[in-house]
Design an enzyme around this catalytic site. Structure first.
Site: not given
Ligand code: A2P
Length: 342
Positions: A131, A244
């Protein structure tokens, strides 16, 4: 899109990413004729929402892939190692979200905005990158094409959803217990995650880096297809549920001003620039959650070197960092008529 029927298996459909995969397939109106959710024996018989229905979860078994064209996996590395080759053998193309196959030279590691051509040489399994790597390369590829990146220094601020459903519950539980004056007992993470930052994601390796940090190094080079790029990473878990964030410093061969970089990224696929310091406007996890794009802001020239930039890159780790990227790979496979095992 030449296929008349397109049967899709979602493996790990009860997990944080698996559920999002179902949502993304629905939202993007993916042209599947049938979607079937699979998970472990623990959740066989339970149901997951898809379109207007509840789909019954089946146990993933060796012979599950007969008659399927495509399988989206997010059920952990061990499950992928065991089941992905069985799926490919049964003629079902796998898009795997685990790290199990990413560095296999036979397996393309793909971010559709960056290296879609790598799909052409797939042999049945395609890996979805880590990710943190996905969102970084979406933002850095246009810069690399324009000014050639020599070096990347990245520090991450990663949400707990990247660890899966259990970690989301752990953060919720810890916050609630601490507010009620109760002790917390870490389970998923080695230490308390509520109101804390953990400079360890995954296990430590012999070189002192964590596995997550070395994923960012190695996967970036493989996806960009350029092993001259030097990469170093510090990955940190923070008490955020979704999204994130990354502080990224790059050194380039050609000079790129902050304004040139902003203009370049403003027309890059999958990128939204949010960079208005005078209005206190910059990307944040709470805004990126639920969104498809990679958000870039705080673009500044690095005044400590001649040709360098600092950027702040934020994306929904479950969507672009996992489920959405996997579905975009599937869409690209369809577009190229590559939903077949050679
Ligand atoms: P289950 O719910 O039955 O355990 P997360 O990353 O959010 O923890 O989700 C992991 C997903 O992978 C879940 O859907 C989980 O199913 C699934 N899974 C874990 N182990 C296996 C296995 N051995 N076979 C199939 N699915 C598995």
């Amino acid at each position: 899109m030449s296929k008349k029927s397109l049967r899709v298996a979602v493996c790990g459909a009860t997990g944080a990413v698996g559920r999002e995969m179902l949502k993304v397939l629905e939202q993007r109106d993916f042209p599947a004729t049938e979607v079937v959710p699979f998970a472990s024996s623990r959740s066989a018989g339970s149901s997951v929402p898809f379109k207007d229905a509840e789909l019954t979860v089946r146990e993933l078994k060796e012979d599950s892939f007969q008659g399927f064209d495509l399988a989206l996996f997010s059920a952990g590395g061990g499950t992928s190692l065991k089941f992905a080759p069985l799926a490919a053998k049964a003629g079902c193309v796998v898009v795997d979200n685990s790290s199990a196959w990413r560095m296999d030279p036979e397996v393309p590691l793909v971010v559709p905005e960056v290296n879609p051509d790598h799909l052409e040489r797939h042999k049945g399994i395609i890996a979805n990158p880590n990710c943190s790597t996905i969102q970084m390369v979406v933002a850095l590829k246009p810069i690399h094409d324009e000014a050639k990146i020599k070096r990347i220094v990245v520090s991450t601020y990663q949400a707990v959803s990247g660890t899966g459903h259990k970690a989301i519950v752990e953060l919720e539980t810890q916050v609630r217990r601490l507010f009620n004056g109760q002790d917390v007992v870490p389970d998923v993470y080695p230490y308390q995650i509520a109101f804390n930052c953990l400079p360890q994601i995954d296990v430590f390796l012999d070189n002192g880096y964590t596995k997550e940090e070395m994923k960012m190094v190695n996967e970036t080079i493989k996806i960009m297809g350029d092993d001259s790029i030097r990469v170093t990473a510090t990955t940190v878990r923070v008490p955020v549920f979704y999204g994130h964030s990354e502080a990224v410093n790059i050194e380039t061969e050609e000079k790129l001003t902050a304004e040139e970089c902003r203009l370049l990224l403003a027309k890059a696929p999958g990128v939204t620039v949010v960079d208005y310091p005078e209005k206190k406007a910059y990307p944040m996890a709470v805004h990126a959650a639920g969104e498809d794009d990679v958000f870039v802001g705080r673009i500044r020239e690095d005044e400590s070197i001649d040709k360098g930039l600092n950027l702040w890159i934020v994306a929904d780790n479950i969507r672009k960092g996992a489920a959405l990227n996997a579905v975009q790979i599937a869409e690209e496979l369809l577009r190229r008529d590559l939903v077949r095992v050679p």
